[in-house]
Design an enzyme around this catalytic site. Structure first.
Site, PDB file in Angstrom:
ATOM      1  N   LYS A  62      26.149 -42.773 -22.306  1.00  0.00           N
ATOM      2  CA  LYS A  62      24.883 -41.555 -23.154  1.00  0.00           C
ATOM      3  C   LYS A  62      24.933 -40.688 -22.168  1.00  0.00           C
ATOM      4  CE  LYS A  62      23.167 -43.637 -27.002  1.00  0.00           C
ATOM      5  NZ  LYS A  62      22.367 -45.184 -27.068  1.00  0.00           N
TER       6      LYS A  62
HETATM    7  C1  LIG Z   1      21.089 -45.740 -27.927  1.00  0.00           C
HETATM    8  C2  LIG Z   1      20.316 -45.278 -28.723  1.00  0.00           C
HETATM    9  C3  LIG Z   1      18.696 -45.908 -29.104  1.00  0.00           C
HETATM   10  C4  LIG Z   1      18.406 -46.723 -27.712  1.00  0.00           C
HETATM   11  O1  LIG Z   1      18.464 -46.859 -26.655  1.00  0.00           O
HETATM   12  P1  LIG Z   1      18.951 -47.697 -25.311  1.00  0.00           P
HETATM   13  O2  LIG Z   1      18.347 -46.842 -24.603  1.00  0.00           O
HETATM   14  O3  LIG Z   1      19.804 -48.570 -25.526  1.00  0.00           O
HETATM   15  O4  LIG Z   1      17.361 -48.807 -25.629  1.00  0.00           O
HETATM   16  C5  LIG Z   1      18.283 -45.010 -29.522  1.00  0.00           C
HETATM   17  N1  LIG Z   1      18.392 -44.508 -30.420  1.00  0.00           N
HETATM   18  C6  LIG Z   1      19.649 -43.840 -30.463  1.00  0.00           C
HETATM   19  C7  LIG Z   1      19.896 -42.963 -31.522  1.00  0.00           C
HETATM   20  C8  LIG Z   1      20.420 -44.136 -29.832  1.00  0.00           C
HETATM   21  O5  LIG Z   1      21.812 -43.755 -29.691  1.00  0.00           O
END
Ligand SMILES: *Cc1c(COP(=O)(O)O)cnc(C)c1O
Length: 385
Positions: free
Chosen positions: A188
Site C-alpha cells: 500500500k
Molecule cells: C489491502 C486491503 C485490505 C486489507 O488490508 P490488510 O491491512 O492487509 O488487512 C482491505 N481492503 C482493501 C480494499 C485492500 O486493498
C-alpha cells in the site's frame, strides 16, 4: 521481475524501528499514540485508532456501527476480500453494488436504485463499505446524501487511498464517511509491515474502537458499568479482540508518514507518464472520478479485446514472461467459492465481471524507474499490436 507494487524503506525507517526496539515499550507504548495523532492531523480527523491490519480495522468499524446478525452490509464486488468479510464476521448478510464502467468504483446511481428497491422489501443496509478503488474515492458526495436519506453508516475503505483527497480535503477527514479505514500493508501507500487504522470524528465511535481493539476492556472509570475495586482494576464491558499494533510497527508507520508526500508525488508522476505513453495503445486508461485526487495505489488498464489478437490471459502471461509482475485487481468477490455458496452467481454484477475479463494492474510504486516503466510499456505494445 518488476513487481506490481513494493515498499520503499530507507535508513530513517530502520533507525526509527531500532530506537523503539531499545526502548521500554515494544507494544502498548507511546509510539502508537504518536502514529495515531500524526495520521489524524494529516488527514484532518479528530480521532485515529491504530490496529494490527486493515481487516481488523474494518471488523471493529462494523461492530462500532452496530452491525450484527440480521443486518445487511453492502460493498463493491471489485475489491479485496476483507471489504466484505468484515460483514460476515459480524454475522450480517453481505450484498454487492455493481461498478461504474469508467471509474471501476462502486456506482452511486446503481446504489440509489438498489436502495429504493431494498426499502420496499425491508432489506436496507446498515453499513456501506465504500472502497476507494486504486486510490480514488467513490462519488462520496452522492453516497453521503443517500446515507442520510436511508440511514446507513458509511465506512470508507481507503486502504488504497492514504494521502488521497476528495472535494479538496484529505481522505479520512470524515466529511462524507462516519469512519475511514487505512491499510499499511507493504504494497500500500505507506507501510508499517502489517497495520491498519480507523479514523473518525465521533468521540463515541473512537472510544468504542479503542475498547474493541483490546478485549472490550477499559480502565476508565467513566466507561465502567460497576464501581472500581481499586487501582488494579479493569473491566470488560463488551466482547472485544486483541487487534493491537506494536510500537515497532507504529515507529515504521510514523517514519513512513514523513515521506507520504514524496511517495504520492512520484505515483502521480508515474500515472501521468503511463497516461501519456499508453494513449495510442488499444487499452482503456483509468478515468478520474470528479472531485477525487487519487493516491495511485494501482494503475489499472483494460484491454480493448476486439482490437487485440491475443486473449486477456495471453497478454497477462506474456507480460509475466517478460519479467513484469502484473496483477489483477480484483476477481469479483461474488464469484469466490465462499460467496457463491451464499447464493451469488455469474451474471449478478455484469460490469464487475466484464471488467475482470479485461483488467491488468501494471507496476506502480515510488521506486519504479522511468526506464522500467518504458520497458513495461514497450512489452505491452509488443503484445497488443
Ligand atoms: C489491502 C486491503 C485490505 C486489507 O488490508 P490488510 O491491512 O492487509 O488487512 C482491505 N481492503 C482493501 C480494499 C485492500 O486493498
Amino acid at each position: 521481475m518488476i513487481p506490481y507494487g513494493r515498499q520503499s524503506v530507507d535508513q530513517a525507517d530502520i533507525d526509527a524501528v531500532v530506537e523503539v526496539l531499545q526502548s521500554d515499550w515494544l507494544t502498548q507504548g507511546p509510539t502508537i499514540e504518536r502514529f495515531e495523532q500524526a495520521v489524524a492531523e494529516r488527514c484532518q480527523a479528530d480521532f485515529a485508532v491504530a490496529v494490527c491490519n486493515a481487516t481488523a480495522a474494518l471488523h471493529i468499524a462494523c461492530v462500532a456501527a452496530g452491525l450484527g446478525p440480521g443486518d445487511h452490509l453492502w460493498t463493491t464486488p471489485n475489491t479485496f476480500l476483507a471489504s466484505a468479510n468484515c460483514g460476515r464476521y459480524c454475522g450480517a448478510d453481505v450484498d454487492f453494488v455493481d461498478i461504474d464502467p469508467l471509474t471501476w468504483n462502486l456506482d452511486a446511481e446503481v446504489l440509489a436504485d438498489k436502495l429504493d428497491r431494498a426499502e420496499q422489501t425491508g432489506t436496507l443496509p446498515k453499513v456501506l463499505v465504500a472502497v476507494a478503488f486504486s486510490g480514488q474515492s467513490c462519488d462520496m458526495r452522492r453516497i453521503a446524501e443517500l446515507a442520510e436519506r436511508y440511514n446507513f453508516t458509511v465506512i470508507e475503505d481507503a486502504s488504497h487511498a492514504v494521502g488521497a483527497s476528495y472535494a479538496g480535503r484529505p481522505v479520512g477527514c470524515g466529511e462524507f464517511a462516519a469512519m475511514t479505514v487505512f491499510s499499511f500493508h507493504p504494497v500500500k501507500i505507506i507501510t508499517s509491515a502489517e497495520g491498519g487504522m480507523v479514523l473518525t470524528n465521533r468521540p463515541e465511535l473512537a472510544e468504542r474502537l479503542q475498547r474493541l481493539r483490546s478485549h472490550g476492556m477499559t480502565r476508565d472509570p467513566q466507561q465502567m458499568t460497576e464501581p472500581s475495586h481499586g487501582p488494579w482494576y479493569y473491566q470488560q464491558i463488551e466482547l472485544g479482540f486483541n487487534y493491537r499494533i506494536t510500537d515497532l510497527q507504529a515507529a515504521l508507520g510514523l517514519s513512513q508518514l514523513d515521506k507520504l508526500d514524496v511517495f504520492i508525488a512520484r505515483r502521480r508522476e508515474l500515472a501521468a507518464r503511463y497516461n501519456r505513453l499508453l494513449a495510442y495503445l488499444p487499452v482503456t486508461l483509468p478515468s478520474a472520478q470528479p472531485e477525487a485526487e487519487s493516491a495511485w495505489h494501482l494503475y489499472v488498464i483494460r484491454l480493448q479485446s476486439e482490437r487485440i489478437g491475443l486473449s486477456h490471459r495471453q497478454v497477462f502471461e506474456g507480460l509475466r514472461a517478460a519479467g513484469i509482475g502484473v496483477n489483477l485487481h480484483y476477481i469479483p468477490l461474488h464469484l469466490q467459492p465462499y460467496y457463491r455458496d451464499l447464493g451469488f452467481a455469474e451474471g449478478d454484477f455484469p460490469e464487475a465481471e466484464r471488467y475482470y475479463t479485461e483488467a491488468i494492474s501494471l507496476p506502480m510504486f515510488p521506486l519504479l524507474s522511468d526506464a522500467q516503466q518504458d520497458h513495461v510499456v514497450e512489452q505491452l505494445r509488443r503484445l497488443t499490436e
